[in-house]
Write a protein that holds these residues in place. Structure first.
Motif, mmCIF file in Angstrom:
data_model
loop_
_atom_site.group_PDB
_atom_site.id
_atom_site.type_symbol
_atom_site.label_atom_id
_atom_site.label_comp_id
_atom_site.label_asym_id
_atom_site.label_seq_id
_atom_site.Cartn_x
_atom_site.Cartn_y
_atom_site.Cartn_z
ATOM 1 N N GLY A 2 40.900 42.064 41.894
ATOM 2 C CA GLY A 2 42.240 41.585 41.638
ATOM 3 C C GLY A 2 43.170 42.767 41.442
ATOM 4 O O GLY A 2 42.879 43.883 41.850
ATOM 5 N N PHE A 3 44.301 42.554 40.814
ATOM 6 C CA PHE A 3 45.144 43.690 40.474
ATOM 7 C C PHE A 3 45.890 43.404 39.186
ATOM 8 O O PHE A 3 45.999 42.275 38.737
ATOM 9 N N GLN A 68 40.808 37.115 40.890
ATOM 10 C CA GLN A 68 41.676 37.067 39.717
ATOM 11 C C GLN A 68 42.866 38.029 39.835
ATOM 12 O O GLN A 68 42.756 39.107 40.406
ATOM 13 N N LEU A 69 43.978 37.599 39.275
ATOM 14 C CA LEU A 69 45.175 38.416 39.164
ATOM 15 C C LEU A 69 45.515 38.537 37.684
ATOM 16 O O LEU A 69 45.491 37.546 36.964
ATOM 17 N N GLU A 70 45.789 39.740 37.231
ATOM 18 C CA GLU A 70 46.079 39.957 35.817
ATOM 19 C C GLU A 70 47.537 40.356 35.611
ATOM 20 O O GLU A 70 48.052 41.236 36.301
ATOM 21 N N GLY A 276 52.727 41.311 45.717
ATOM 22 C CA GLY A 276 51.881 42.230 44.957
ATOM 23 C C GLY A 276 50.736 42.772 45.790
ATOM 24 O O GLY A 276 50.404 43.958 45.720
ATOM 25 N N TYR A 277 50.125 41.911 46.594
ATOM 26 C CA TYR A 277 49.063 42.359 47.493
ATOM 27 C C TYR A 277 49.596 43.404 48.463
ATOM 28 O O TYR A 277 48.963 44.428 48.709
ATOM 29 N N TRP A 296 37.027 37.713 46.760
ATOM 30 C CA TRP A 296 37.015 39.015 46.113
ATOM 31 C C TRP A 296 38.167 39.851 46.676
ATOM 32 O O TRP A 296 38.649 39.579 47.775
ATOM 33 N N THR A 297 38.581 40.852 45.941
ATOM 34 C CA THR A 297 39.675 41.706 46.384
ATOM 35 C C THR A 297 39.230 43.154 46.451
ATOM 36 O O THR A 297 38.516 43.634 45.570
#
Length: 366
Positions: A2-3, A68-70, A276-277, A296-297
Motif C-alpha cells: 500500500g502507501f 491497504q492504503l494508509e 496517489g498511485y 498487493w502493491t
C-alpha cells in the motif's frame, strides 16, 4: 505494501473531516478550532479495485482481501511552524515519516467556519505550508553541515560524496524551490534519500469545496489546478462534507445513488487513491486461489522477486520463478486452468518486471 499519505494543511480546512470520511471512523475529532488534532491519527482502508472481485468470482475464492492504503491525519500547520509556532516542530516531524503528502486546501466560503488568516485564498495557504516545509528542510541541512564537514576532513568517503550534494540542495531551497524539483542523477538518489527532506515528498493537492460545487469546482480550484500544472503536480476536487455523508451509507447502491444525485460518478476516496498511485508510481498485482483472492502493491519497475517480497521476505530470498498470467488473459480464459490450456501462463524469472494486473503464483525455496 500500500502507501502512506500524510494529510496536511492549515487549521480548519477540512483535514480531519476528510480523514474521518476516508477511513469511515471518528478517530479524529473534527472541530472548528485550530489544533483539535494533536497526535497523528492513522487509518487504513482497503483500496477499491473491481478487478479483484472479478478474479475472485472466477476462482470462487472464499475470502477477498484488498491491498491497504494508509492515511495519517496530521494536525494543522500555521505560519511559523518551522520555528515551533502552534506546536509546529512536532507536526513537521510527523510529516517526515510519510511517503507522500495530501495537501488539503480550503476552496469554499463559509462564515461559520473560521479561517486562520481571515479570508479564503488557497494559493496563499499553499505557499504558507510549503514555505514552512522549506524552512524546516533548510534548518535541518544547516544543522547537519558542520558534522558532515568534520567527517570529510577525517577522510570519510561517503561524507565526501554527500557534502557537495547537501550544499547544492541547500542553495536550491534558499532560492525558494522545493526539494522535489532538485535534479539528481541515479547515482545520487540513495544519498539524496538520506537527507529525508520534507519537500522531497510528492504532493497531491486536494481542493475541498462545498457540496454544490463538488461536480464543477470553482474559481479557487481552477487556480490550484493551474498552479499544479505549472509545477508538475496533480490536484483533485472533492467535498469532505459529501465524503462524510457517503461513508455513513451502508450499501454500494445507496452510495452510488447519492453520488449520482449530486452529479458525481465516484467518491473522492477513489480519486485520491488513483492519483496517489500515480504520484508514487505504484502498481497492483494479485494472488488468486480457492481460499482467498488478494491484491498487493509494489512500485512500478519492481522485478518479480521484489514483488514476491511484498508478500513475505522468504519469497524474495528463495525466489525460483513466478507463474504469471495477465489479468485480461485470466478473465478471458475463465481462470488459471483455461489460461494454462491456452498457453497464457508464463514462467518468469528474476529479471521479469512486474506489470499492473499480473496474477502471480511464486515458486520459492528457503
Amino acid at each position: 505494501m500500500g502507501f502512506n499519505c500524510g494529510i496536511v494543511g492549515l487549521p480548519n480546512v477540512g483535514k480531519s473531516t476528510l480523514f474521518n470520511a476516508l477511513t469511515a471512523t471518528a478517530a479524529a475529532e473534527a472541530a472548528n478550532y485550530p489544533f483539535c488534532t494533536i497526535e497523528p491519527n492513522t487509518g487504513r482502508v482497503g483500496v477499491p479495485d473491481p478487478r479483484l472481485f472479478e478474479l475472485a468470482k472466477i476462482a470462487q475464492s472464499q475470502k477477498i482481501i484488498p491491498t491497504q492504503l494508509e492515511f495519517v491525519d496530521i494536525a494543522g500547520l500555521v505560519r511559523g511552524a518551522s520555528k515551533g509556532e502552534g506546536l509546529g516542530n512536532q507536526f513537521l516531524g510527523h510529516i517526515r515519516s510519510v511517503d507522500a503528502i495530501i495537501h488539503v486546501l480550503r476552496c469554499f466560503e463559509d462564515d461559520d467556519i473560521t479561517h486562520v488568516d481571515g479570508t479564503v485564498d488557497p494559493l496563499r495557504d499553499l505557499t504558507t505550508i510549503e514555505t514552512e516545509l522549506m524552512l524546516s528542510d533548510m534548518e535541518s541541512l544547516e544543522r547537519r553541515l558542520p558534522a558532515l564537514e568534520k567527517k570529510v576532513k577525517g577522510g570519510d568517503a561517503e561524507a565526501k560524496a554527500l557534502l557537495p550534494l547537501m550544499q547544492n540542495v541547500l542553495k536550491h531551497l534558499e532560492a525558494g524551490k522545493m526539494a522535489n524539483k532538485f535534479e539528481i542523477s541515479k547515482d545520487e538518489q540513495s544519498l539524496f534519500d538520506q537527507l529525508q527532506l520534507l519537500t522531497s515528498k510528492p504532493i497531491l493537492y486536494v481542493c475541498n469545496v462545498s457540496e454544490e460545487e463538488a461536480a464543477t469546482g470553482n474559481s479557487y480550484t481552477a487556480k490550484v489546478a493551474e498552479y499544479a500544472k505549472v509545477h508538475g503536480a496533480q490536484s483533485v476536487v472533492i467535498s469532505a462534507a459529501i465524503e462524510a455523508e457517503v461513508s455513513s451509507l451502508e450499501s454500494d447502491e445507496e452510495q452510488l445513488e447519492f453520488l449520482q444525485s449530486l452529479g458525481l460518478k465516484e467518491t473522492g476516496l477513489k480519486q485520491v487513491i488513483r492519483e496517489g498511485y500515480n504520484l508514487l508510481g505504484l502498481l497492483t498485482f494479485f494472488t488468486i486461489g480457492p481460499k482467498e483472492a488478494r491484491a498487493w502493491t509494489t512500485h512500478q519497475g519492481a522485478k518479480a522477486p521484489q514483488a514476491a517480497g511484498e508478500i513475505h521476505t522468504d519469497f524474495e530470498r528463495g525466489f525460483i520463478c513466478a507463474e504469471t498470467i495477465a489479468y485480461d488473459d485470466y478473465v478471458t480464459c475463465a481462470g488459471e486452468s483455461g489460461a494454462k490450456a491456452a498457453g497464457k501462463m508464463r514462467l518468469e524469472g528474476r529479471d521479469y518486471v512486474a506489470k499492473d494486473g499480473d496474477v502471480f503464483h511464486f515458486r520459492f525455496n528457503v
